[in-house]
Scaffold this motif. Structure first.
Motif, PDB file in Angstrom:
ATOM      1  N   ASN A 187       0.175  13.758  -7.168  1.00 38.06           N
ATOM      2  CA  ASN A 187       0.257  12.520  -7.936  1.00 38.06           C
ATOM      3  C   ASN A 187       1.688  12.013  -7.930  1.00 38.06           C
ATOM      4  O   ASN A 187       2.631  12.819  -7.991  1.00 38.06           O
ATOM      5  CB  ASN A 187      -0.206  12.766  -9.363  1.00 38.06           C
ATOM      6  CG  ASN A 187       0.022  11.573 -10.266  1.00 38.06           C
ATOM      7  OD1 ASN A 187       1.071  11.435 -10.883  1.00 38.06           O
ATOM      8  ND2 ASN A 187      -0.960  10.700 -10.341  1.00 38.06           N
ATOM      9  N   GLN A 212       0.822  -1.193   0.000  1.00 40.56           N
ATOM     10  CA  GLN A 212       0.000   0.000   0.000  1.00 40.56           C
ATOM     11  C   GLN A 212       0.860   1.248   0.000  1.00 40.56           C
ATOM     12  O   GLN A 212       1.886   1.311   0.653  1.00 40.56           O
ATOM     13  CB  GLN A 212      -0.892   0.020   1.247  1.00 40.56           C
ATOM     14  CG  GLN A 212      -2.160  -0.795   1.122  1.00 40.56           C
ATOM     15  CD  GLN A 212      -3.223  -0.118   0.280  1.00 40.56           C
ATOM     16  OE1 GLN A 212      -2.949   0.381  -0.789  1.00 40.56           O
ATOM     17  NE2 GLN A 212      -4.451  -0.149   0.765  1.00 40.56           N
ATOM     18  N   TYR A 238      -0.441   7.011  -8.131  1.00 39.74           N
ATOM     19  CA  TYR A 238      -1.158   7.168  -6.871  1.00 39.74           C
ATOM     20  C   TYR A 238      -1.536   8.628  -6.700  1.00 39.74           C
ATOM     21  O   TYR A 238      -0.819   9.524  -7.165  1.00 39.74           O
ATOM     22  CB  TYR A 238      -0.301   6.702  -5.685  1.00 39.74           C
ATOM     23  CG  TYR A 238      -0.098   5.208  -5.647  1.00 39.74           C
ATOM     24  CD1 TYR A 238       0.945   4.614  -6.348  1.00 39.74           C
ATOM     25  CD2 TYR A 238      -0.959   4.388  -4.916  1.00 39.74           C
ATOM     26  CE1 TYR A 238       1.132   3.245  -6.318  1.00 39.74           C
ATOM     27  CE2 TYR A 238      -0.771   3.013  -4.885  1.00 39.74           C
ATOM     28  CZ  TYR A 238       0.268   2.452  -5.590  1.00 39.74           C
ATOM     29  OH  TYR A 238       0.447   1.087  -5.565  1.00 39.74           O
ATOM     30  N   GLN A 264       0.527   5.522   0.324  1.00 40.09           N
ATOM     31  CA  GLN A 264      -0.321   6.654   0.677  1.00 40.09           C
ATOM     32  C   GLN A 264       0.387   7.957   0.339  1.00 40.09           C
ATOM     33  O   GLN A 264       1.581   8.084   0.547  1.00 40.09           O
ATOM     34  CB  GLN A 264      -0.675   6.645   2.178  1.00 40.09           C
ATOM     35  CG  GLN A 264      -1.447   5.428   2.654  1.00 40.09           C
ATOM     36  CD  GLN A 264      -0.527   4.252   2.970  1.00 40.09           C
ATOM     37  OE1 GLN A 264       0.576   4.438   3.477  1.00 40.09           O
ATOM     38  NE2 GLN A 264      -0.978   3.055   2.659  1.00 40.09           N
TER      39      GLN A 264
END
Length: 121
Positions: A96, A1, A110, A3
């Motif tokens: 981004n 993951q 992301y 973030q």
């Protein structure tokens, strides 16, 4: 993951300045291009500025000479210094990043959650 967390938005008078930050965290092998986009009410999201891992930058014509993008590769963080702000800069600003999680998976985009910038005239 992975973030991306943005900070630094707010309300400012026309002619003022703000500095946005965006920190990436999680399972990151490397980050290629990072950038800022913005979306005004009722409009599409558009590019503001990008910066490669080597430091090459690209700006929208509307912000050239007023905004400066930079990054700290050691901190996986990108910044946007915004000077001489105008009412038309009012928008939600999104960070981004093109992130490589592992070398066997191509880079993936992301996005941050967005931070509101409001410029009062």
């Amino acid at each position: 993951q992975v973030q991306l967390v943005e900070s630094g938005g707010g309300l400012v008078q026309a002619g003022g300045s703000l500095r946005l930050s965006c920190a990436a965290s999680g399972s990151i092998s490397s980050i290629n291009t990072m950038g800022w986009y913005r979306q005004a009410p009722g409009k599409q999201r558009v590019l503001v500025a990008t910066i490669t891992s080597g430091g090459s930058t690209n700006y929208a014509d509307s912000v050239k000479g007023r905004f400066t993008i930079s990054r700290d590769n050691a901190k996986n963080t990108v910044y946007l210094q915004m000077n001489s702000l105008k009412s038309e800069d009012t928008a939600v600003y999104y960070c981004n990043a093109l992130v490589v999680v592992t070398t066997i998976i191509p880079q993936q985009p992301y996005w941050g959650q967005g931070t509101q910038v409001t410029v009062s005239s």
